[in-house]
Design a protein around this motif. Structure first.
Motif, PDB file in Angstrom:
ATOM      1  N   ILE A   7      81.746 -39.424  34.099  1.00 38.20           N
ATOM      2  CA  ILE A   7      83.086 -40.349  33.826  1.00 38.20           C
ATOM      3  C   ILE A   7      83.574 -40.915  35.245  1.00 38.20           C
ATOM      4  O   ILE A   7      83.931 -40.002  36.125  1.00 38.20           O
ATOM      5  N   LEU A   8      83.344 -42.208  35.418  1.00 33.26           N
ATOM      6  CA  LEU A   8      83.936 -42.631  36.441  1.00 33.26           C
ATOM      7  C   LEU A   8      85.285 -43.000  36.564  1.00 33.26           C
ATOM      8  O   LEU A   8      85.491 -44.269  35.821  1.00 33.26           O
ATOM      9  N   ILE A   9      86.055 -42.850  37.524  1.00 36.29           N
ATOM     10  CA  ILE A   9      87.517 -43.111  37.320  1.00 36.29           C
ATOM     11  C   ILE A   9      87.953 -43.737  38.718  1.00 36.29           C
ATOM     12  O   ILE A   9      88.180 -42.930  39.644  1.00 36.29           O
ATOM     13  N   PRO A  10      88.028 -45.170  38.857  1.00 38.13           N
ATOM     14  CA  PRO A  10      88.538 -45.785  40.104  1.00 38.13           C
ATOM     15  C   PRO A  10      89.913 -45.687  40.110  1.00 38.13           C
ATOM     16  O   PRO A  10      90.710 -45.434  39.273  1.00 38.13           O
ATOM     17  N   SER A  11      90.365 -45.297  41.504  1.00 30.29           N
ATOM     18  CA  SER A  11      91.997 -45.029  41.526  1.00 30.29           C
ATOM     19  C   SER A  11      92.620 -45.578  42.800  1.00 30.29           C
ATOM     20  O   SER A  11      91.714 -45.403  43.966  1.00 30.29           O
ATOM     21  N   TYR A  12      93.555 -46.200  42.827  1.00 35.53           N
ATOM     22  CA  TYR A  12      94.318 -46.749  43.946  1.00 35.53           C
ATOM     23  C   TYR A  12      95.688 -46.443  43.699  1.00 35.53           C
ATOM     24  O   TYR A  12      96.135 -47.042  42.827  1.00 35.53           O
ATOM     25  N   ALA A  78      72.242 -39.483  36.219  1.00 33.94           N
ATOM     26  CA  ALA A  78      72.993 -39.637  34.988  1.00 33.94           C
ATOM     27  C   ALA A  78      72.334 -40.385  33.988  1.00 33.94           C
ATOM     28  O   ALA A  78      71.465 -41.188  34.123  1.00 33.94           O
ATOM     29  N   ASP A  79      72.451 -39.882  32.909  1.00 29.09           N
ATOM     30  CA  ASP A  79      71.896 -40.378  31.634  1.00 29.09           C
ATOM     31  C   ASP A  79      72.849 -41.406  30.981  1.00 29.09           C
ATOM     32  O   ASP A  79      72.547 -42.368  30.324  1.00 29.09           O
ATOM     33  N   VAL A  80      74.276 -40.980  31.137  1.00 30.63           N
ATOM     34  CA  VAL A  80      75.196 -41.726  30.607  1.00 30.63           C
ATOM     35  C   VAL A  80      76.296 -42.065  31.476  1.00 30.63           C
ATOM     36  O   VAL A  80      76.996 -40.997  32.166  1.00 30.63           O
ATOM     37  N   VAL A  81      76.899 -42.966  31.678  1.00 30.23           N
ATOM     38  CA  VAL A  81      78.075 -43.398  32.484  1.00 30.23           C
ATOM     39  C   VAL A  81      79.146 -43.946  31.899  1.00 30.23           C
ATOM     40  O   VAL A  81      78.983 -44.997  31.146  1.00 30.23           O
ATOM     41  N   VAL A  82      80.304 -43.507  31.930  1.00 27.99           N
ATOM     42  CA  VAL A  82      81.478 -44.059  31.300  1.00 27.99           C
ATOM     43  C   VAL A  82      82.454 -44.629  32.411  1.00 27.99           C
ATOM     44  O   VAL A  82      82.678 -43.864  33.352  1.00 27.99           O
ATOM     45  N   HIS A  83      82.964 -45.855  32.242  1.00 27.95           N
ATOM     46  CA  HIS A  83      84.129 -46.372  33.017  1.00 27.95           C
ATOM     47  C   HIS A  83      85.447 -46.045  32.469  1.00 27.95           C
ATOM     48  O   HIS A  83      85.833 -46.202  31.141  1.00 27.95           O
ATOM     49  N   PHE A  84      86.242 -45.699  33.207  1.00 22.10           N
ATOM     50  CA  PHE A  84      87.521 -45.023  32.507  1.00 22.10           C
ATOM     51  C   PHE A  84      88.801 -45.079  33.592  1.00 22.10           C
ATOM     52  O   PHE A  84      88.545 -44.764  34.557  1.00 22.10           O
ATOM     53  N   ASP A  85      89.773 -45.624  32.947  1.00 26.65           N
ATOM     54  CA  ASP A  85      90.937 -46.202  33.848  1.00 26.65           C
ATOM     55  C   ASP A  85      91.759 -44.871  34.422  1.00 26.65           C
ATOM     56  O   ASP A  85      91.874 -43.946  33.537  1.00 26.65           O
ATOM     57  N   ALA A  86      92.331 -44.770  35.414  1.00 26.19           N
ATOM     58  CA  ALA A  86      93.144 -43.728  36.031  1.00 26.19           C
ATOM     59  C   ALA A  86      94.478 -43.690  35.636  1.00 26.19           C
ATOM     60  O   ALA A  86      94.998 -42.614  35.559  1.00 26.19           O
ATOM     61  N   ASP A  87      95.002 -44.630  34.720  1.00 23.79           N
ATOM     62  CA  ASP A  87      96.587 -44.877  34.407  1.00 23.79           C
ATOM     63  C   ASP A  87      96.774 -44.237  33.167  1.00 23.79           C
ATOM     64  O   ASP A  87      98.089 -44.392  32.723  1.00 23.79           O
TER      65      ASP A  87
END
Length: 226
Positions: A7-12, A78-87
């Motif tokens: 699960i990839l969570i970009p955060s600023y 990774a077999d599966v990647v998820v884009h997921f918001d931090a907010d």
């Protein structure tokens, strides 16, 4: 066969909410927080949680943060990647449903949509709904992909899509760039309904009309001058 799900969570500067977002995911998946040079309490909010913490030394934008996360996921096979918001807008319960469909259907990437169920559409603030409809038309003309929801940050992809998508748009224009690369890479795609929670916090930091214009300029330059 067990899938390696990242699960990839970009955060600023999401220190106020990111702990709550991450805590519900870290027990089930490999969570990667990509801190895009935050100046708030983001690091302290997640430092004791079982997550992978990556940090940019300077603020580059959400697209760059996702690219950093995807590069890490590739290195980890990774077999599966998820884009997921931090907010906190995205629903963690959507993740297993999307992964199940990704494994069951002949697709490489599944894109979330707020316009496939009436209840999801009703939750979208009126001004945001108008902006999204315009974005859909613009994205369709630029990419040839006529999706119901052009700028939904919830995405689930397999390894083929992960290897094919290489983001160059550092900031918010990456959402359109992903669609361009889906078409260029002949990736198989589909949409599934997803519910977005619009809190006062998320709406206050959300996309403005001026930001949408900047995205359009970035996409135009990327398409015709690079």
């Amino acid at each position: 066969m067990n899938k390696r799900v990242f699960i990839l969570i970009p955060s600023y500067n999401e220190g106020k909410v990111i702990r709550q977002t991450v805590r519900s995911l870290s027990e089930l998946y490999t969570v990667v927080v990509i801190d895009d040079a935050s100046t708030d309490s983001t690091f302290n909010a997640v430092r004791d949680l079982p997550v992978v913490y990556l940090r940019h030394d300077i603020n580059l934008g959400q697209g760059a943060a996702l690219q950093t996360g995807m590069e890490y996921a590739r290195m980890q096979d990774a077999d599966v990647v998820v884009h997921f918001d931090a907010d906190g807008q995205h629903n963690p319960a959507d993740i297993p449903r999307f992964i199940e469909e990704l494994c069951a259907q002949p697709v490489d990437i599944i894109l979330g949509s707020r316009f496939l169920r009436e209840d999801d559409m009703d939750a979208i603030p009126r001004l945001r709904r108008g902006l999204l409809k315009i974005a859909r038309m613009v994205n369709g003309l630029l990419t040839g992909l006529w999706l119901t929801d052009a700028h939904n940050g919830f995405r689930v992809m397999n390894r083929r899509a992960l290897n094919a998508i290489q983001l160059k748009e550092n900031r918010m224009a990456h959402a359109t760039e992903i669609l361009m690369q889906i078409r260029r890479g002949h990736l198989r795609y589909m949409e599934l309904p997803t519910h977005i929670v619009y809190t006062a916090y998320s709406q206050d930091k959300g996309q403005r009309w001026s930001g949408a214009f900047n995205i359009l300029v970035d996409v135009f330059i990327n398409k015709y001058f690079r």
